[in-house]
Design an enzyme around this catalytic site. Sequence first.
Site, PDB file in Angstrom:
ATOM      1  N   GLU A 231       0.893  -1.172   0.000  1.00 40.54           N
ATOM      2  CA  GLU A 231       0.000   0.000   0.000  1.00 40.54           C
ATOM      3  C   GLU A 231       0.921   1.209   0.000  1.00 40.54           C
ATOM      4  O   GLU A 231       1.516   1.536   1.024  1.00 40.54           O
ATOM      5  CB  GLU A 231      -0.864   0.017   1.270  1.00 40.54           C
ATOM      6  CG  GLU A 231      -1.737  -1.197   1.459  1.00 40.54           C
ATOM      7  CD  GLU A 231      -2.925  -1.231   0.513  1.00 40.54           C
ATOM      8  OE1 GLU A 231      -3.268  -0.185  -0.073  1.00 40.54           O
ATOM      9  OE2 GLU A 231      -3.497  -2.312   0.349  1.00 40.54           O
ATOM     10  N   CYS A 265      -2.163   9.499   2.658  1.00 44.41           N
ATOM     11  CA  CYS A 265      -1.885   8.901   1.340  1.00 44.41           C
ATOM     12  C   CYS A 265      -2.990   9.262   0.359  1.00 44.41           C
ATOM     13  O   CYS A 265      -2.762   9.319  -0.836  1.00 44.41           O
ATOM     14  CB  CYS A 265      -1.739   7.397   1.452  1.00 44.41           C
ATOM     15  SG  CYS A 265      -3.172   6.595   2.168  1.00 44.41           S
TER      16      CYS A 265
HETATM   17  P1  NAD Z   1       8.309   4.738   4.732  1.00 45.39           P
HETATM   18  O1  NAD Z   1       8.203   4.019   3.460  1.00 45.39           O
HETATM   19  O2  NAD Z   1       9.493   5.569   4.988  1.00 45.39           O
HETATM   20  O3  NAD Z   1       8.215   3.722   5.979  1.00 45.39           O
HETATM   21  C1  NAD Z   1       7.116   2.855   6.162  1.00 45.39           C
HETATM   22  C2  NAD Z   1       7.563   1.717   7.061  1.00 45.39           C
HETATM   23  O4  NAD Z   1       8.494   0.906   6.367  1.00 45.39           O
HETATM   24  C3  NAD Z   1       8.261   2.151   8.336  1.00 45.39           C
HETATM   25  O5  NAD Z   1       7.865   1.301   9.386  1.00 45.39           O
HETATM   26  C4  NAD Z   1       9.740   1.942   8.002  1.00 45.39           C
HETATM   27  O6  NAD Z   1      10.543   1.722   9.123  1.00 45.39           O
HETATM   28  C5  NAD Z   1       9.662   0.704   7.147  1.00 45.39           C
HETATM   29  N1  NAD Z   1      10.764   0.512   6.205  1.00 45.39           N
HETATM   30  C6  NAD Z   1      11.485   1.449   5.560  1.00 45.39           C
HETATM   31  N2  NAD Z   1      12.416   0.853   4.767  1.00 45.39           N
HETATM   32  C7  NAD Z   1      12.248  -0.479   4.919  1.00 45.39           C
HETATM   33  C8  NAD Z   1      12.906  -1.621   4.366  1.00 45.39           C
HETATM   34  N3  NAD Z   1      13.906  -1.500   3.494  1.00 45.39           N
HETATM   35  N4  NAD Z   1      12.480  -2.849   4.748  1.00 45.39           N
HETATM   36  C9  NAD Z   1      11.463  -2.995   5.614  1.00 45.39           C
HETATM   37  N5  NAD Z   1      10.813  -1.951   6.185  1.00 45.39           N
HETATM   38  C10 NAD Z   1      11.200  -0.703   5.823  1.00 45.39           C
HETATM   39  O7  NAD Z   1       6.955   5.541   4.796  1.00 45.39           O
HETATM   40  P2  NAD Z   1       6.550   6.639   5.828  1.00 45.39           P
HETATM   41  O8  NAD Z   1       7.360   7.858   5.515  1.00 45.39           O
HETATM   42  O9  NAD Z   1       6.542   6.067   7.199  1.00 45.39           O
HETATM   43  O10 NAD Z   1       5.009   6.883   5.402  1.00 45.39           O
HETATM   44  C11 NAD Z   1       4.621   7.761   4.427  1.00 45.39           C
HETATM   45  C12 NAD Z   1       4.329   7.052   3.122  1.00 45.39           C
HETATM   46  O11 NAD Z   1       3.346   6.045   3.313  1.00 45.39           O
HETATM   47  C13 NAD Z   1       3.743   7.984   2.091  1.00 45.39           C
HETATM   48  O12 NAD Z   1       4.313   7.726   0.840  1.00 45.39           O
HETATM   49  C14 NAD Z   1       2.273   7.609   2.075  1.00 45.39           C
HETATM   50  O13 NAD Z   1       1.589   7.927   0.886  1.00 45.39           O
HETATM   51  C15 NAD Z   1       2.347   6.145   2.318  1.00 45.39           C
HETATM   52  N6  NAD Z   1       1.056   5.655   2.805  1.00 45.39           N
HETATM   53  C16 NAD Z   1       0.309   4.832   2.009  1.00 45.39           C
HETATM   54  C17 NAD Z   1      -0.938   4.396   2.450  1.00 45.39           C
HETATM   55  C18 NAD Z   1      -1.807   3.490   1.620  1.00 45.39           C
HETATM   56  O14 NAD Z   1      -2.719   2.891   2.170  1.00 45.39           O
HETATM   57  N7  NAD Z   1      -1.583   3.358   0.322  1.00 45.39           N
HETATM   58  C19 NAD Z   1      -1.398   4.799   3.691  1.00 45.39           C
HETATM   59  C20 NAD Z   1      -0.612   5.656   4.455  1.00 45.39           C
HETATM   60  C21 NAD Z   1       0.627   6.061   4.003  1.00 45.39           C
END
Ligand code: NAD
Length: 527
Positions: A231, A265
């Site tokens: 997502e 998002c």
């Molecule tokens: P992010 O991608 O930086 O981190 C999300 C999660 O992934 C965190 O827990 C982080 O620690 C983990 N993570 C990061 N790199 C990783 C890796 N290599 N392996 C495993 N885990 C890893 O996102 P964020 O900055 O926390 O959130 C914002 C983003 O999330 C925005 O792009 C937003 O649009 C998206 N988002 C999408 C939805 C949806 O339902 N489509 C909902 C909310 C947020």
Amino acid sequence: MQAISPVDGQVLGVFEKSSAETIRRQMDAARAAAAAWSSIDVTRRVRLLSRFSRILLDEADLVVDVIMRSTGKVGTEALLGEVYPLLDLANYYEKHARRILRYRGVSTSPFGFPGATAGIERRPYGVVAVISPWNYPFQLTVAPILSALFAGNAVIFKMSELSLPVGALIGDLFDRLDLPAGLVQAVIGDGQIGELLIDAGPDLVFFTGGLAAGRAVMQRAARHPIPVLLELGGKDPMLVFADADLDRARDAALYGAFSNSGQACVAVERMYVEQACYEGFVQMLVEAAAHLKVGQGLDGDLGAMTSPRQIAVVEEHYRDALAQGAKASGPLLREGNYLKPVVLWDVHHGMRVMREETFGPLLPVMPFSGEDEALRLANDNDFGLNASIWSGDIRKARRIASRLQVGNWAINDVLKNVGHGRLPFGGAKKSGFGRYHGAEGLRSFTYPVSGLICRSRLPKEPNWFPYNAERYAHFKGFLDFVYGEGSLYRRIRRNWPALQAFREYSVFDLMQRWQNLRLMLPWNRDN
Ligand code: NAD
């Protein structure tokens, strides 16, 4: 790892990072818990889980308080954006999980499968790793946890490193349920710890976050391989036609773009307005945006930005737009982690604010001349999460919606799909794939197992050995009888010798027709 409040810089707690060894032990415990949990009848599972929503409702103020201090969002946003959707989802699964997950019959050809019926069983994956972001840390972690549990899985979740107190709260809430030990566990850490969690070998990874991390997660999971549901981000368009209720569209745009300070998002990240009302509408937006209040706690419409890193992105997009000729309703004022919302116009698709996810309180507005141009502009983006169409003509709006490259659309409303427990939610294009919420979403946490039940008392199935030239000719005749052209009479006549060869199987035809009829009753039907 320290948790620092974006509201006032206060240290909210210190958390110990998980190690590879602890994660491995947690995975062993989760596997044992998954085995115990999946063997419990769905009705009992539902009963045990239904306490969660009662506890959530009782503890709503505590939950809102922890979320406010960890993320900086205002109280009403926390209540409506984080608590409410979970109550709706839990309520739906409490009532319908049993029906959604049960064995479903499918119709079976009496010719290919004489005397047989068939169906699909849904089985839980086992252990689901839930990796979640910071923008709605409670809702976006608990929704997949609940879905995984209702479906019969164990869960290990990794909360964003920016929302650790929310992760601790989630652990406490699930500890209050009477669940097998190890059924819901947390690992603590950043992306690297997320990779260790994947390496520990869960059976499914449910990831919510940005595109870059989503790619990394998929790559890591591919090594094993482990299925992933992603997502990801969005750059959602809002299309306003001149025949829309413009006052309502204005208020929706402000809410859609600026709730949670734009850190959603499904936020309205691009706005397109029909030329006939464009100038007046921009004016309406600018005037109304000036009345929005930035605040904290239960006061104010917009809260703090959760991370300085995200503020830097918003500032870059703002500067880039102005450098390329955009006009702004005002300067991007910052006080601590609080940003004042800004409306931008005279923008174009060469600007970062129109192409990349801003995830902050900027609302860029651009004109369009008609339906085709509106569609072209809306679809001209790598993301495809959500969109809204505003018009008094619902037929026109439906026509446009069906051509938008998105996973979710709304007509004359914004953002709300994601809070509707019965609607599957997920993206198209680079916004990810996979669905959660709704019946499809619950089934995403299971895999289908196909079953075939044969009631034949004949010694052999027609397709079993031996093979020879005569048998080959009979099968060819049989295929022509079932799938060939012409009336039934003609097909029987030209394939009579073949049908004679299979005549002993025809008695099962009647029996099976009855079975199929039963399976095709609406409440038993799947496809
Ligand atoms: P992010 O991608 O930086 O981190 C999300 C999660 O992934 C965190 O827990 C982080 O620690 C983990 N993570 C990061 N790199 C990783 C890796 N290599 N392996 C495993 N885990 C890893 O996102 P964020 O900055 O926390 O959130 C914002 C983003 O999330 C925005 O792009 C937003 O649009 C998206 N988002 C999408 C939805 C949806 O339902 N489509 C909902 C909310 C947020």
